[in-house]
Design a protein around this motif. Structure first.
Motif, PDB file in Angstrom:
ATOM      1  N   ASP A 106       0.859  -1.189   0.000  1.00  0.00           N
ATOM      2  CA  ASP A 106       0.000   0.000   0.000  1.00  0.00           C
ATOM      3  C   ASP A 106       0.900   1.245   0.000  1.00  0.00           C
ATOM      4  O   ASP A 106       1.639   1.481   0.953  1.00  0.00           O
ATOM      5  N   PRO A 107       0.869   2.029  -1.069  1.00  0.00           N
ATOM      6  CA  PRO A 107       1.735   3.208  -1.151  1.00  0.00           C
ATOM      7  C   PRO A 107       1.288   4.377  -0.270  1.00  0.00           C
ATOM      8  O   PRO A 107       1.986   5.389  -0.168  1.00  0.00           O
ATOM      9  N   ALA A 108       0.138   4.235   0.371  1.00  0.00           N
ATOM     10  CA  ALA A 108      -0.363   5.318   1.226  1.00  0.00           C
ATOM     11  C   ALA A 108       0.545   5.503   2.446  1.00  0.00           C
ATOM     12  O   ALA A 108       1.096   4.526   2.952  1.00  0.00           O
ATOM     13  N   PRO A 109       0.717   6.741   2.916  1.00  0.00           N
ATOM     14  CA  PRO A 109       1.556   6.973   4.092  1.00  0.00           C
ATOM     15  C   PRO A 109       0.899   6.476   5.374  1.00  0.00           C
ATOM     16  O   PRO A 109      -0.332   6.407   5.470  1.00  0.00           O
ATOM     17  N   GLY A 110       1.721   6.127   6.351  1.00  0.00           N
ATOM     18  CA  GLY A 110       1.199   5.818   7.681  1.00  0.00           C
ATOM     19  C   GLY A 110       1.047   7.101   8.462  1.00  0.00           C
ATOM     20  O   GLY A 110       1.183   8.197   7.906  1.00  0.00           O
ATOM     21  N   LYS A 111       0.831   6.966   9.769  1.00  0.00           N
ATOM     22  CA  LYS A 111       0.599   8.160  10.590  1.00  0.00           C
ATOM     23  C   LYS A 111       1.893   8.784  11.109  1.00  0.00           C
ATOM     24  O   LYS A 111       1.919   9.946  11.486  1.00  0.00           O
ATOM     25  N   GLY A 112       2.978   8.001  11.174  1.00  0.00           N
ATOM     26  CA  GLY A 112       4.224   8.516  11.737  1.00  0.00           C
ATOM     27  C   GLY A 112       4.103   8.653  13.238  1.00  0.00           C
ATOM     28  O   GLY A 112       3.164   8.126  13.844  1.00  0.00           O
ATOM     29  N   ASP A 113       5.042   9.373  13.843  1.00  0.00           N
ATOM     30  CA  ASP A 113       5.016   9.532  15.301  1.00  0.00           C
ATOM     31  C   ASP A 113       3.779  10.296  15.758  1.00  0.00           C
ATOM     32  O   ASP A 113       3.328  11.207  15.063  1.00  0.00           O
TER      33      ASP A 113
END
Ligand code: SF4
Ligand code: F3S
Length: 114
Positions: A106-113
């Motif tokens: 899935d190329p979508a970004p995660g949420k990160g910190d």
């Protein structure tokens, strides 16, 4: 040389790796992490932390450069992550699966910190 995150991480995303990196060079996608090759100092500390061996030196198990390319591309796009979050609830079900990139990447970004 750098270390890279591979196929195994997809849909498992345990995140033990992010806690040990001295230079905070992990980046989070929707269902996997990647390492920024220009920031990684090749210390190797993260490799044994991953419970499913998803992290390898690019010289060892990435001879065609596929994972180096993916790590390089998405480390530029996805947010930085340095704190271990909650792994997916069904992570264990995907530990043994192969061909996860083709099926689930899935190329979508995660949420990160947080
Ligand atoms: Fe971070 Fe070291 Fe792993 Fe590179 S090898 S991602 S610097 S912990
Ligand atoms: Fe992925 Fe292993 Fe880190 S599953 S998130 S590379 S600990």
């Amino acid at each position: 040389m750098t270390y890279v995150v591979k196929d195994e991480c997809i849909k498992c995303k345990y995140m033990d790796c992010v806690e040990v990196c001295p230079v905070d060079c992990f980046y989070e996608g929707a269902n996997m992490l990647v390492i920024h090759p220009d920031e990684c100092i090749d210390c190797g500390v993260c490799e044994p932390e991953c419970p499913i061996d998803a992290i390898v030196p690019d010289t060892e198990d990435d001879k065609d450069g596929k994972w180096l390319e993916i790590n390089t591309k998405y480390a530029e796009i996805w947010p930085n992550i340095t704190i271990m979050g909650e792994p997916p609830k069904d992570a264990e079900e995907f530990e043994e699966e192969t061909g996860k990139f083709e099926k689930y990447f899935d190329p979508a970004p995660g949420k990160g910190d947080p």
